[in-house]
Design a protein around this motif. Structure first.
Motif, PDB file in Angstrom:
ATOM      1  N   THR A  54       0.794  -1.250  -0.036  1.00  0.00           N
ATOM      2  CA  THR A  54      -0.134  -0.055   0.108  1.00  0.00           C
ATOM      3  C   THR A  54       0.830   1.144  -0.190  1.00  0.00           C
ATOM      4  O   THR A  54       2.047   1.131   0.424  1.00  0.00           O
ATOM      5  CB  THR A  54      -0.769   0.264   1.143  1.00  0.00           C
ATOM      6  OG1 THR A  54      -0.158  -0.085   2.396  1.00  0.00           O
ATOM      7  CG2 THR A  54      -1.855  -1.090   1.244  1.00  0.00           C
ATOM      8  N   THR A  64      -4.094   1.016  -5.930  1.00  0.00           N
ATOM      9  CA  THR A  64      -5.219   1.176  -6.558  1.00  0.00           C
ATOM     10  C   THR A  64      -6.215  -0.035  -6.873  1.00  0.00           C
ATOM     11  O   THR A  64      -5.515  -0.877  -7.284  1.00  0.00           O
ATOM     12  CB  THR A  64      -5.386   2.015  -7.852  1.00  0.00           C
ATOM     13  OG1 THR A  64      -4.437   3.383  -7.648  1.00  0.00           O
ATOM     14  CG2 THR A  64      -6.360   2.197  -8.509  1.00  0.00           C
ATOM     15  N   TRP A  65      -7.416  -0.261  -6.445  1.00  0.00           N
ATOM     16  CA  TRP A  65      -8.314  -1.336  -6.573  1.00  0.00           C
ATOM     17  C   TRP A  65      -9.342  -1.086  -7.774  1.00  0.00           C
ATOM     18  O   TRP A  65      -9.526   0.276  -7.650  1.00  0.00           O
ATOM     19  CB  TRP A  65      -8.811  -1.475  -5.464  1.00  0.00           C
ATOM     20  CG  TRP A  65      -7.952  -1.940  -3.980  1.00  0.00           C
ATOM     21  CD1 TRP A  65      -6.928  -1.459  -3.737  1.00  0.00           C
ATOM     22  CD2 TRP A  65      -8.663  -2.967  -3.182  1.00  0.00           C
ATOM     23  NE1 TRP A  65      -6.419  -2.357  -2.520  1.00  0.00           N
ATOM     24  CE2 TRP A  65      -7.456  -3.287  -2.364  1.00  0.00           C
ATOM     25  CE3 TRP A  65      -9.783  -3.745  -3.007  1.00  0.00           C
ATOM     26  CZ2 TRP A  65      -7.744  -4.036  -1.299  1.00  0.00           C
ATOM     27  CZ3 TRP A  65      -9.877  -4.506  -1.818  1.00  0.00           C
ATOM     28  CH2 TRP A  65      -8.799  -4.772  -1.022  1.00  0.00           C
ATOM     29  N   PHE A  88     -10.565   3.064  -6.646  1.00  0.00           N
ATOM     30  CA  PHE A  88     -10.201   3.765  -5.446  1.00  0.00           C
ATOM     31  C   PHE A  88      -8.644   3.502  -5.179  1.00  0.00           C
ATOM     32  O   PHE A  88      -8.140   2.362  -5.231  1.00  0.00           O
ATOM     33  CB  PHE A  88     -11.205   3.696  -4.403  1.00  0.00           C
ATOM     34  CG  PHE A  88     -11.172   2.183  -3.810  1.00  0.00           C
ATOM     35  CD1 PHE A  88     -10.403   1.655  -2.607  1.00  0.00           C
ATOM     36  CD2 PHE A  88     -12.170   1.422  -4.253  1.00  0.00           C
ATOM     37  CE1 PHE A  88     -10.517   0.452  -2.388  1.00  0.00           C
ATOM     38  CE2 PHE A  88     -12.206   0.127  -3.612  1.00  0.00           C
ATOM     39  CZ  PHE A  88     -11.521  -0.485  -2.523  1.00  0.00           C
ATOM     40  N   LEU A 145      -6.405   2.670  -1.893  1.00  0.00           N
ATOM     41  CA  LEU A 145      -6.264   2.273  -0.590  1.00  0.00           C
ATOM     42  C   LEU A 145      -4.939   2.668   0.003  1.00  0.00           C
ATOM     43  O   LEU A 145      -4.067   2.360  -0.374  1.00  0.00           O
ATOM     44  CB  LEU A 145      -6.112   0.374  -0.592  1.00  0.00           C
ATOM     45  CG  LEU A 145      -6.333  -0.080   0.985  1.00  0.00           C
ATOM     46  CD1 LEU A 145      -7.761   0.142   1.867  1.00  0.00           C
ATOM     47  CD2 LEU A 145      -6.256  -1.686   0.896  1.00  0.00           C
ATOM     48  N   SER A 201     -11.851   1.728   3.602  1.00  0.00           N
ATOM     49  CA  SER A 201     -12.029   3.208   3.124  1.00  0.00           C
ATOM     50  C   SER A 201     -10.960   3.508   2.308  1.00  0.00           C
ATOM     51  O   SER A 201      -9.513   3.105   2.455  1.00  0.00           O
ATOM     52  CB  SER A 201     -11.638   3.940   4.700  1.00  0.00           C
ATOM     53  OG  SER A 201     -12.445   3.391   5.789  1.00  0.00           O
ATOM     54  N   ASP A 202     -11.277   4.579   1.447  1.00  0.00           N
ATOM     55  CA  ASP A 202     -10.355   4.814   0.450  1.00  0.00           C
ATOM     56  C   ASP A 202      -9.548   6.119   0.907  1.00  0.00           C
ATOM     57  O   ASP A 202      -9.853   6.666   1.832  1.00  0.00           O
ATOM     58  CB  ASP A 202     -11.079   5.092  -1.008  1.00  0.00           C
ATOM     59  CG  ASP A 202     -11.599   6.235  -1.077  1.00  0.00           C
ATOM     60  OD1 ASP A 202     -11.894   7.196  -0.089  1.00  0.00           O
ATOM     61  OD2 ASP A 202     -12.123   6.651  -2.020  1.00  0.00           O
TER      62      ASP A 202
END
Length: 155
Positions: A94, A97-98, A109, A111, A128-129
């Motif tokens: 992290t 992008t998902w 979004f 993460l 939560s983004d």
């Protein structure tokens, strides 16, 4: 308070609550007590100062017109897309992008960190983004194998 009240909308689109005692509260807003576990139960009606002025045990107990007004107002205030499929993540580190499919369509979004994936129940997740938008995975068991495999890397 009981659900023995009148709920209408004024010319400006604001909800108006009239209590059995005749008190009128303009600009009330419904707030879910349990938005994930029981979204149709336990709705507080709060005034513009944030004070509770009414309570709804269950939306289905309201007459059709009042129930429709409450659901309409909640839909306009809340935005929590439900993820039904995870197509891709750019990285297993992290931020990443998902790319997902939700009940509101396909989206992407970012993460920020693994701590932004919270387990609400054994099978329910809240993600939560980077902008603070919450995405809900209502039931992990209903996700396809590919989506579960991606999530397993982050949990």
């Amino acid at each position: 308070m009981t659900t023995q009240f009148k709920l209408t909308r004024n010319a400006y689109g604001k909800l108006i609550l009239t209590t059995p005692e005749g008190d009128v509260h303009e600009g009330v807003a419904p707030v879910r007590a349990f938005p994930v576990q029981a979204p149709e139960d336990g709705i507080s009606l709060v005034n513009t100062d944030g004070k509770e002025v009414g309570w709804i045990d269950r939306i289905e107990d309201l007459d059709a017109q009042a129930g429709a007004l409450v659901r309409e107002e909640l839909a306009g205030r809340e935005f929590m897309p439900e993820i039904s499929r995870i197509h891709n993540v750019t990285s297993y580190a992290t931020p990443c992008t998902w790319t997902v499919t939700t009940d509101r369509g396909e989206t992407e979004f970012v993460l920020r960190g693994e701590e932004d994936i919270r387990r609400l129940t054994v099978d329910t997740l809240l993600i939560s983004d980077i902008h603070g938008i919450h995405f809900l995975v209502r039931d992990l068991r209903e996700l396809d194998k590919h989506s579960k495999k991606i999530l397993d890397r982050f949990l």
